[in-house]
Design a protein around this motif. Sequence first.
Motif, PDB file in Angstrom:
ATOM      1  N   GLU A   1      12.481  42.181 -43.214  1.00  0.00           N
ATOM      2  CA  GLU A   1      11.526  41.082 -43.301  1.00  0.00           C
ATOM      3  C   GLU A   1      12.148  39.778 -42.823  1.00  0.00           C
ATOM      4  N   LEU A   2      13.416  39.575 -43.137  1.00  0.00           N
ATOM      5  CA  LEU A   2      14.114  38.367 -42.692  1.00  0.00           C
ATOM      6  C   LEU A   2      14.209  38.337 -41.172  1.00  0.00           C
TER       7      LEU A   2
ATOM      8  N   VAL B   1      12.259  39.896 -39.079  1.00  0.00           N
ATOM      9  CA  VAL B   1      10.905  39.767 -38.529  1.00  0.00           C
ATOM     10  C   VAL B   1      10.463  38.307 -38.537  1.00  0.00           C
ATOM     11  N   ARG B   2      10.719  37.611 -39.637  1.00  0.00           N
ATOM     12  CA  ARG B   2      10.325  36.200 -39.715  1.00  0.00           C
ATOM     13  C   ARG B   2      11.056  35.376 -38.660  1.00  0.00           C
ATOM     14  N   ASN B   3      12.326  35.651 -38.473  1.00  0.00           N
ATOM     15  CA  ASN B   3      13.100  34.918 -37.471  1.00  0.00           C
ATOM     16  C   ASN B   3      12.605  35.220 -36.062  1.00  0.00           C
TER      17      ASN B   3
ATOM     18  N   GLN C   1       9.608  36.188 -35.216  1.00  0.00           N
ATOM     19  CA  GLN C   1       8.289  35.579 -35.034  1.00  0.00           C
ATOM     20  C   GLN C   1       8.410  34.093 -34.716  1.00  0.00           C
ATOM     21  N   LYS C   2       9.302  33.419 -35.414  1.00  0.00           N
ATOM     22  CA  LYS C   2       9.528  31.988 -35.179  1.00  0.00           C
ATOM     23  C   LYS C   2      10.033  31.747 -33.764  1.00  0.00           C
TER      24      LYS C   2
ATOM     25  N   ALA D   1       3.434  41.562 -36.371  1.00  0.00           N
ATOM     26  CA  ALA D   1       4.300  42.368 -37.236  1.00  0.00           C
ATOM     27  C   ALA D   1       3.464  43.445 -37.913  1.00  0.00           C
TER      28      ALA D   1
END
Length: 292
Positions: free
Chosen positions: A47-48, A50-52, A54-55, A66
């Motif tokens: 999840e970490l 994926v968030r990075n 996406q940003k 995602a």
Amino acid sequence: MTATQIDGRAIAARMMFETLTEAKALADAGWQPRLVSISVGDVAAAELYVRNQQKQAEAAGVEFEARNYPSEISLEQLTGVLAGLNADPRVNGIIIQRPLPAHIPVKTLQKAVHPLKDVEGMHPSSIGNIVYNDLALGPCTAVAAVEILKSLPLKVEGLDVCVIGHSEIVGKPIAFLMMGLGATVTVCHHMTRQVSVHSRRADAVFVAVGKPGLVTGEMLKPGAALIDIGINRVEGKTVGDADFASCAEVAGWITPVPGGVGPVTVAILMKNAVLATRMQMEHYRSAFAIAV
């Protein structure tokens, strides 16, 4: 001697600006770059990432979706999902997040991603192309490490290079990439008898093993470049495979961890996403062109 710290974030920022420009041009032509991330189960580490991603995708002008699937999903179901994404012209890149459940081998999924959508550069054909010095969508971390070395004021042709670590997606690709650029390469691994003998004569050292403190200053030639690709957690801190303090006293250039190879790896991922979009656009135009 005090080594110059290589600013991976600055290198990544320059790459991202170029990628954003290219992404906007493709979007204007009707080909908006789009990535789909596949993760399985409830994994905090994934999840970490994926968030990075996406940003960074948003910063590069790349759309990002995602998708998370339950841990009970079968290999057959997941390969079916990938087949659908491969056939969807609106999807230009596929990312397989790790770790995966034990019943889903990551190599099987990597082989199931179409080579034109393999933005991670993990498909056997993507890695195999490097042997022929035909780099298109290369493995992101390996390409990032080589790009960092290329940014230094060193003549790559004839450079003596030592690669410590021979994994299929980092060490070996780095070795072939550097040979393709004209360097003389030595690859060390867990059966190498005296790693320091090889590293001490090298003008540039890459290390990607996953053992904190593996490389020390006494293992380096004075003024050498050290590209540390390792990521380890030690006493709550993120460190590389090199003992930074002792290596910085000997090396000419050194990548910090974090802030070195990591940001450039993400920038290469976004660059691959845009390149994959252009390759697919050209493929579709060629395949479905109307003969006159």
